[in-house]
Design a protein around this motif. Sequence first.
Motif, PDB file in Angstrom:
ATOM      1  N   ASN A  93       0.811  -1.222   0.000  1.00 27.98           N
ATOM      2  CA  ASN A  93       0.000   0.000   0.000  1.00 27.98           C
ATOM      3  C   ASN A  93       0.845   1.274   0.000  1.00 27.98           C
ATOM      4  O   ASN A  93       0.368   2.340   0.396  1.00 27.98           O
ATOM      5  CB  ASN A  93      -0.913   0.010   1.229  1.00 27.98           C
ATOM      6  CG  ASN A  93      -1.969  -1.079   1.192  1.00 27.98           C
ATOM      7  OD1 ASN A  93      -3.008  -0.927   0.565  1.00 27.98           O
ATOM      8  ND2 ASN A  93      -1.690  -2.194   1.862  1.00 27.98           N
ATOM      9  N   LYS A 148      -7.498  -1.595   3.204  1.00 29.05           N
ATOM     10  CA  LYS A 148      -8.941  -1.750   2.977  1.00 29.05           C
ATOM     11  C   LYS A 148      -9.614  -2.723   3.939  1.00 29.05           C
ATOM     12  O   LYS A 148     -10.837  -2.870   3.929  1.00 29.05           O
ATOM     13  CB  LYS A 148      -9.209  -2.174   1.532  1.00 29.05           C
ATOM     14  CG  LYS A 148      -8.595  -3.492   1.122  1.00 29.05           C
ATOM     15  CD  LYS A 148      -8.872  -3.731  -0.360  1.00 29.05           C
ATOM     16  CE  LYS A 148      -8.262  -5.028  -0.841  1.00 29.05           C
ATOM     17  NZ  LYS A 148      -8.528  -5.204  -2.296  1.00 29.05           N
ATOM     18  N   HIS A 160      -9.435   1.135  -1.667  1.00 28.72           N
ATOM     19  CA  HIS A 160      -7.981   0.913  -1.695  1.00 28.72           C
ATOM     20  C   HIS A 160      -7.453   0.995  -0.271  1.00 28.72           C
ATOM     21  O   HIS A 160      -6.363   0.509   0.028  1.00 28.72           O
ATOM     22  CB  HIS A 160      -7.295   1.988  -2.537  1.00 28.72           C
ATOM     23  CG  HIS A 160      -7.886   2.166  -3.898  1.00 28.72           C
ATOM     24  ND1 HIS A 160      -7.868   1.168  -4.845  1.00 28.72           N
ATOM     25  CD2 HIS A 160      -8.505   3.218  -4.463  1.00 28.72           C
ATOM     26  CE1 HIS A 160      -8.451   1.607  -5.949  1.00 28.72           C
ATOM     27  NE2 HIS A 160      -8.860   2.840  -5.743  1.00 28.72           N
TER      28      HIS A 160
END
Length: 404
Positions: free
Chosen positions: A48, A77, A149
């Motif tokens: 991420n 997420k 996301h």
Amino acid sequence: MVNNLKEEVNVSQQEQIDNCLVFENLDFYFSENKPISNQSLEGLINKNNNLIQLVKIVYDNLIDMAPRNVVVLIADKKGILLEILKHGDGVNFLKFKKGMPLTLKKDNPVAIALKERKNVICKGIIWEGGQIHLNWINITLLINPMDPHGLVSVILPTSTYSSTLVNLLNLLSNFISLSILKNEDIAQTQLYYQQMFSSLAHEVKNILTTIRGFIQLLSKDEENPVKISYTNFIIKELDRAHETLKNSIFYTTSKEQRVNLCKVDDIILEILSNLNDLINRYNIKLNLQISTELPSITGDKTQFRQVFLNIIQNAIEAMNTSGTLTIKCYFHNHQIYTIIEDTGIGIPAKIKNKIFQPFFSTKYGGTGLGLSVVKQIVEQYKGQIFVKSHKNKGTSFTIILPVQ
């Protein structure tokens, strides 16, 4: 008296504003959950990384501009905490750790946001580690609610909350979501953000110029002293806004230099002449040690003037009613050294490392762009700038510019 803990959240009773679920007087929880392993956390952070960097670019400046006591949580997420951004000591009661799952308690704003696929505003009471903390607000924003996301959770005191803030945070989250969807890298995202802001700043600057002109026309034949004072105040504030936008445009656009030969000593003496009234008003003594044999440097005189004017003016204002302004300027090893010293209040140690950050300011009405622009100009000419400061003794800026 605190309400009993709620077993479930009645979503049907919630008000929806700008795609947000708003919960009034909710008891919400951040329990001391055990973090995931360091190895798993490292893997999630790498996965991420684009999300984390984009959020930090946007939110770091907002946190520095916040009055106090704000924390921003960046999670993936599934609600695993990846990064923590803090501003102020008032949020230290939140015992967050990276890798902590934020979604185990059902009344947790993060859990509600992920379950309902909505941005969530919780106004009320935080339960954390068995302790009660009243009058806090949590704004949890999903980065792309359709297929998250990740998420950003902003915790702040009720006193700093406003619907305008929520709309701004929503806009920024949408911007981050679009950037990730387009697979843009960080540099491209920053460029887009700069271009968008620069275009907006130009338009607003033109509007302010028009308003200023009409106000001057309206006040031309005015005799009422109260109205004249109001008019002068409006013009002064418009000029301050204009200067803010000018600095902002400089900071966010590519620099087209008007290259010519410049004399640093002439620029400094011209600035001091223009600031003579301010120097006298503050009862400042001048101590000038400027070499008369300085070589010329190549560059844009307007930009060099902006550098020295900003620092000299800050030095004068730091001394308030009296003091000594020392300016030394000499040539050594193919470089021009300029040292500007004041005997003012000094810069607190805890913020000294932040003074060159864009939008960071301790002045009332300050934009936080002055020293940021100064540093950018100096580095643009392959120069360096350093600062030393001691509380109640003064501050010293050293600017080194190469002679090409």
